[in-house]
Design a protein around this motif. Structure first.
Motif, PDB file in Angstrom:
ATOM      1  N   LEU A 143       0.796  -1.224   0.000  1.00 20.44           N
ATOM      2  CA  LEU A 143       0.000   0.000   0.000  1.00 20.44           C
ATOM      3  C   LEU A 143       0.832   1.279   0.000  1.00 20.44           C
ATOM      4  O   LEU A 143       0.334   2.334  -0.394  1.00 20.44           O
ATOM      5  N   MET A 144       2.086   1.193   0.425  1.00 18.15           N
ATOM      6  CA  MET A 144       2.890   2.413   0.553  1.00 18.15           C
ATOM      7  C   MET A 144       4.240   2.236  -0.136  1.00 18.15           C
ATOM      8  O   MET A 144       4.308   1.795  -1.267  1.00 18.15           O
ATOM      9  N   ASP A 145       5.312   2.628   0.548  1.00 17.79           N
ATOM     10  CA  ASP A 145       6.677   2.482   0.005  1.00 17.79           C
ATOM     11  C   ASP A 145       6.898   3.237  -1.307  1.00 17.79           C
ATOM     12  O   ASP A 145       7.615   2.767  -2.202  1.00 17.79           O
ATOM     13  N   ASP A 146       6.292   4.415  -1.431  1.00 18.57           N
ATOM     14  CA  ASP A 146       6.496   5.212  -2.651  1.00 18.57           C
ATOM     15  C   ASP A 146       7.983   5.476  -2.887  1.00 18.57           C
ATOM     16  O   ASP A 146       8.747   5.707  -1.942  1.00 18.57           O
ATOM     17  N   ALA A 147       8.392   5.459  -4.153  1.00 19.72           N
ATOM     18  CA  ALA A 147       9.768   5.776  -4.580  1.00 19.72           C
ATOM     19  C   ALA A 147      10.822   4.821  -4.034  1.00 19.72           C
ATOM     20  O   ALA A 147      12.002   5.127  -4.060  1.00 19.72           O
ATOM     21  N   SER A 148      10.405   3.683  -3.570  1.00 21.59           N
ATOM     22  CA  SER A 148      11.351   2.669  -3.078  1.00 21.59           C
ATOM     23  C   SER A 148      11.777   1.754  -4.224  1.00 21.59           C
ATOM     24  O   SER A 148      11.258   1.844  -5.343  1.00 21.59           O
ATOM     25  N   GLY A 149      12.707   0.853  -3.919  1.00 27.81           N
ATOM     26  CA  GLY A 149      13.116  -0.118  -4.926  1.00 27.81           C
ATOM     27  C   GLY A 149      11.957  -0.978  -5.376  1.00 27.81           C
ATOM     28  O   GLY A 149      11.794  -1.252  -6.580  1.00 27.81           O
ATOM     29  N   ASN A 150      11.141  -1.421  -4.415  1.00 25.63           N
ATOM     30  CA  ASN A 150      10.015  -2.286  -4.824  1.00 25.63           C
ATOM     31  C   ASN A 150       8.956  -1.495  -5.586  1.00 25.63           C
ATOM     32  O   ASN A 150       8.310  -2.016  -6.490  1.00 25.63           O
ATOM     33  N   TYR A 151       8.782  -0.220  -5.247  1.00 30.48           N
ATOM     34  CA  TYR A 151       7.840   0.643  -5.972  1.00 30.48           C
ATOM     35  C   TYR A 151       8.277   0.786  -7.434  1.00 30.48           C
ATOM     36  O   TYR A 151       7.476   0.607  -8.359  1.00 30.48           O
ATOM     37  N   PHE A 152       9.556   1.099  -7.649  1.00 31.19           N
ATOM     38  CA  PHE A 152      10.037   1.288  -9.012  1.00 31.19           C
ATOM     39  C   PHE A 152      10.061  -0.029  -9.780  1.00 31.19           C
ATOM     40  O   PHE A 152       9.785  -0.056 -10.988  1.00 31.19           O
ATOM     41  N   GLY A 153      10.381  -1.127  -9.090  1.00 31.70           N
ATOM     42  CA  GLY A 153      10.333  -2.428  -9.753  1.00 31.70           C
ATOM     43  C   GLY A 153       8.936  -2.734 -10.260  1.00 31.70           C
ATOM     44  O   GLY A 153       8.748  -3.194 -11.396  1.00 31.70           O
TER      45      GLY A 153
END
Length: 286
Positions: A143-153
């Motif tokens: 639901l969150m983690d914007d701009a993280s590695g998993n977000y960009f992946g």
């Protein structure tokens, strides 16, 4: 001997130092130990399998563990109990990874700053010089983690499947990663750490930053993070800089500075690996 740990979802870095401040061993690396998403059995196995850590087990008197997933009581107590069982002579302190970022990034102990983590996951807090303040509880990568590695992946994989990538980028992405749909679904829904799996795709961005498409993906992600996380602290931003820790932040410095101008906040320090700053902090506070 004290053991200092920068623990993420993908990996953990451990550094042992003697009470005189000298390093006791080379840096030790294990798999990630995020107690919020990794099962207890696997957490125990990861610690137990490290021969380097087990060799120090009876010498360690204090463990400072800063980790992803350690922001709430239940997972924190779980990890603390596991570490205590393998290091019986140690006093074990487990704190959320944001404290590691604060101690690694700030210029002096009483400095106030907004401190962001952009690694496998992401987070943002305000440090007033003494205490850490968060205004949104992290709900993790789903639901969150914007701009993280998993977000960009996730963004890259979605763009690949929705045909939003330029053809040359699409070919290069498929060459670097297995994008078979069954393989992706297996890693997302049947493996233990989907967040870390998604984050492995983010490296692709930073070896293809000459692409306008990639630059826009990065900046769009930073904009979302700025809007949802950094701008929680509008009043504090008037007098405090914004520091960044983590590999994603380190390699996206140019884009972060550009987006910061759009939002009107001041960028401070970048720390790729908080563990180095943590060692300095603890040596100075022995």
């Amino acid at each position: 001997m004290i053991l200092i740990t920068d623990g993420g979802s993908t990996k953990c870095d451990w550094i042992a130092i003697h009470n005189n401040g000298e390093k006791a061993a080379d840096k030790i690396r294990t798999k990630g130990l995020n107690p919020a998403i990794i099962a207890e059995k696997k957490l125990r196995k990861t610690v137990r399998k490290s021969k380097e850590l087990m060799a120090l087990a009876n010498e360690v008197t204090h463990i400072f563990f800063y980790g992803a997933g350690c922001g709430t009581e239940k997972p924190t107590l779980l990890l603390q109990s596991i570490l205590q069982s393998y290091f019986p002579k140690a006093i074990v302190e487990v704190r959320e990874d944001t404290y590691a970022a604060v101690r690694a990034c700030i210029n002096k102990n009483d400095e106030s700053a907004v401190v962001c983590i952009l690694g496998t996951g992401s987070n943002c807090s305000y440090f007033d010089g003494k205490n850490l303040h968060q205004r949104v509880d992290s709900l993790g990568y789903t639901l969150m983690d914007d701009a993280s590695g998993n977000y960009f992946g996730k963004q890259l994989i979605r763009d690949y499947y929705f045909n939003k990538m330029p053809d040359t980028i699409k070919v290069a992405f498929a060459h670097k990663h297995n994008l078979d749909s069954d393989f992706i679904k297996y890693n997302l829904y049947k493996q233990a750490n989907p967040s870390a799996y998604l984050a492995t795709h983010a490296e692709f961005m930073f070896i293809n930053k000459d692409s306008d498409y990639i630059k826009n993906v990065i900046k769009d992600g930073i904009r979302v993070f700025s809007e949802n996380m950094i701008m929680q602290f509008k009043e504090e931003l008037k007098t405090s800089p914004v520091h960044f820790a983590g590999s994603i932040a380190y390699f996206a410095q140019e884009e972060i500075k550009e987006v910061a101008k759009e939002f009107g906040y001041t960028v401070g320090n970048f720390e790729r690996r908080p563990i180095e700053g943590l060692v300095s902090y603890h040596i100075n506070n022995l």
